[in-house]
Design a protein around this motif. Structure first.
Motif, short mmCIF file in Angstrom:
data_model
loop_
_atom_site.label_atom_id
_atom_site.label_comp_id
_atom_site.label_asym_id
_atom_site.label_seq_id
_atom_site.Cartn_x
_atom_site.Cartn_y
_atom_site.Cartn_z
N THR A 64 0.81 -1.22 0.00
CA THR A 64 0.00 0.00 0.00
C THR A 64 0.85 1.27 0.00
OG1 THR A 64 -1.79 -1.16 1.10
CG2 THR A 64 -1.83 1.23 1.26
N ASP A 65 1.93 1.26 0.75
CA ASP A 65 2.76 2.47 0.88
C ASP A 65 3.53 2.81 -0.40
OD1 ASP A 65 1.95 2.81 3.51
OD2 ASP A 65 3.63 1.64 4.30
N ASN A 66 3.71 1.83 -1.28
CA ASN A 66 4.50 2.05 -2.49
C ASN A 66 3.70 1.83 -3.77
OD1 ASN A 66 7.13 2.71 -1.31
ND2 ASN A 66 7.00 0.64 -0.49
N SER A 125 -4.84 18.32 -16.40
CA SER A 125 -5.17 18.26 -14.97
C SER A 125 -4.88 16.85 -14.48
CB SER A 125 -6.64 18.59 -14.74
OG SER A 125 -6.92 19.91 -15.13
N TRP A 126 -4.70 16.69 -13.16
CA TRP A 126 -4.37 15.38 -12.62
C TRP A 126 -4.90 15.22 -11.21
CZ3 TRP A 126 -1.72 15.68 -8.12
CH2 TRP A 126 -1.02 16.86 -7.89
N ALA A 127 -4.94 13.96 -10.79
CA ALA A 127 -5.27 13.60 -9.41
C ALA A 127 -4.56 12.28 -9.10
CB ALA A 127 -6.77 13.45 -9.22
N ASN A 128 -4.14 12.14 -7.85
CA ASN A 128 -3.49 10.91 -7.40
C ASN A 128 -4.37 10.21 -6.38
OD1 ASN A 128 -1.04 11.15 -8.86
ND2 ASN A 128 -0.33 12.67 -7.39
N LEU A 129 -4.32 8.89 -6.40
CA LEU A 129 -5.01 8.06 -5.42
C LEU A 129 -3.99 7.14 -4.78
CD1 LEU A 129 -7.89 7.35 -7.85
CD2 LEU A 129 -8.32 8.23 -5.56
N ASN A 130 -4.08 7.00 -3.46
CA ASN A 130 -3.17 6.13 -2.73
C ASN A 130 -4.00 5.22 -1.83
OD1 ASN A 130 -0.56 7.20 -3.63
ND2 ASN A 130 -1.32 9.09 -2.71
N THR A 176 -8.55 9.06 -0.43
CA THR A 176 -7.13 9.39 -0.57
C THR A 176 -6.85 10.29 -1.77
OG1 THR A 176 -6.60 7.46 -1.96
CG2 THR A 176 -6.48 7.16 0.45
N LEU A 177 -7.85 10.59 -2.56
CA LEU A 177 -7.67 11.38 -3.77
C LEU A 177 -7.14 12.78 -3.44
CD1 LEU A 177 -9.90 11.53 -6.84
CD2 LEU A 177 -9.27 13.66 -5.76
#
Length: 187
Positions: free
Chosen positions: A28-30, A45-50, A76-77
């Motif tokens: 999950t962390d990586n 445009s962008w978005a990250n999910l973790n 997490t977005l």
């Protein structure tokens, strides 16, 4: 005698019954997912999910036994700015409070050679399930019992009822996935 013949036939014609699968748990962390799209006539445009969880099961002897299952928490977005982050999590798009997870489940992983794969599966967003195809590369790190999976695809946001601002935001959303996973002991 009948049992002996049945065992011989099964062993001879069904070697996949004895194939060895390896299950990898997602680190999950990586692991991360990046969404990108164009808005206002070309601005990227962008978005990250973790916080991604799930597992990857690979069977080198039978690709029909390969499986990938990934769960992505919408909470997490993080987008390029706070307003966009709020909008994407709101009922304008992902409705994070009502639909907290995005889920991908593979149905088949096809080996294309040289570490390249095509992953067929379904993506569920806001309880709407649609088929998707991922173009992927896989690197196994045998010494560390880990793997790296990099995949790309694109979806139509309107197919998932996220069609707000259609006049200024493209419908096509590119998805880039970077999964790190560690082999799990067999039980």
């Amino acid at each position: 005698m009948t049992r002996l013949i049945l065992l011989f036939v099964t062993t001879l014609f069904c070697p996949m019954l004895y194939a060895s699968s390896t299950r990898y748990a997602i680190d999950t962390d990586n692991t991360g997912i990046k969404l990108s799209w164009h808005a206002f006539g070309g601005i990227l445009s962008w978005a990250n999910l973790n916080g991604v969880t799930g597992d990857v099961t690979l069977n080198p002897d039978n690709e029909f036994n390969d499986r990938i299952k990934v769960t992505i928490p919408v909470a997490t977005l993080v987008a390029s700015n706070k307003l966009l982050t709020w909008q994407l999590k709101s009922d304008m798009f992902f409705e994070a409070a009502r639909y907290p997870n995005i889920v991908f489940t593979s149905t088949r992983v096809v080996t294309l050679g040289n570490g390249h794969f095509r992953v067929f599966g379904s993506l569920t967003v806001k309880d709407i399930q649609r088929p998707v195809i991922l173009e992927a590369t896989l690197e196994e790190h045998k010494a560390a019992n880990t793997l790296s999976l990099h995949a790309n695809t694109a979806i139509s946001r309107s197919a998932y009822h996220m069609d707000k601002f259609a006049l200024v935001v493209d419908d096509r959303i590119a998805i880039h996935i970077d999964i790190q996973a560690k082999a799990q002991p067999t039980s």
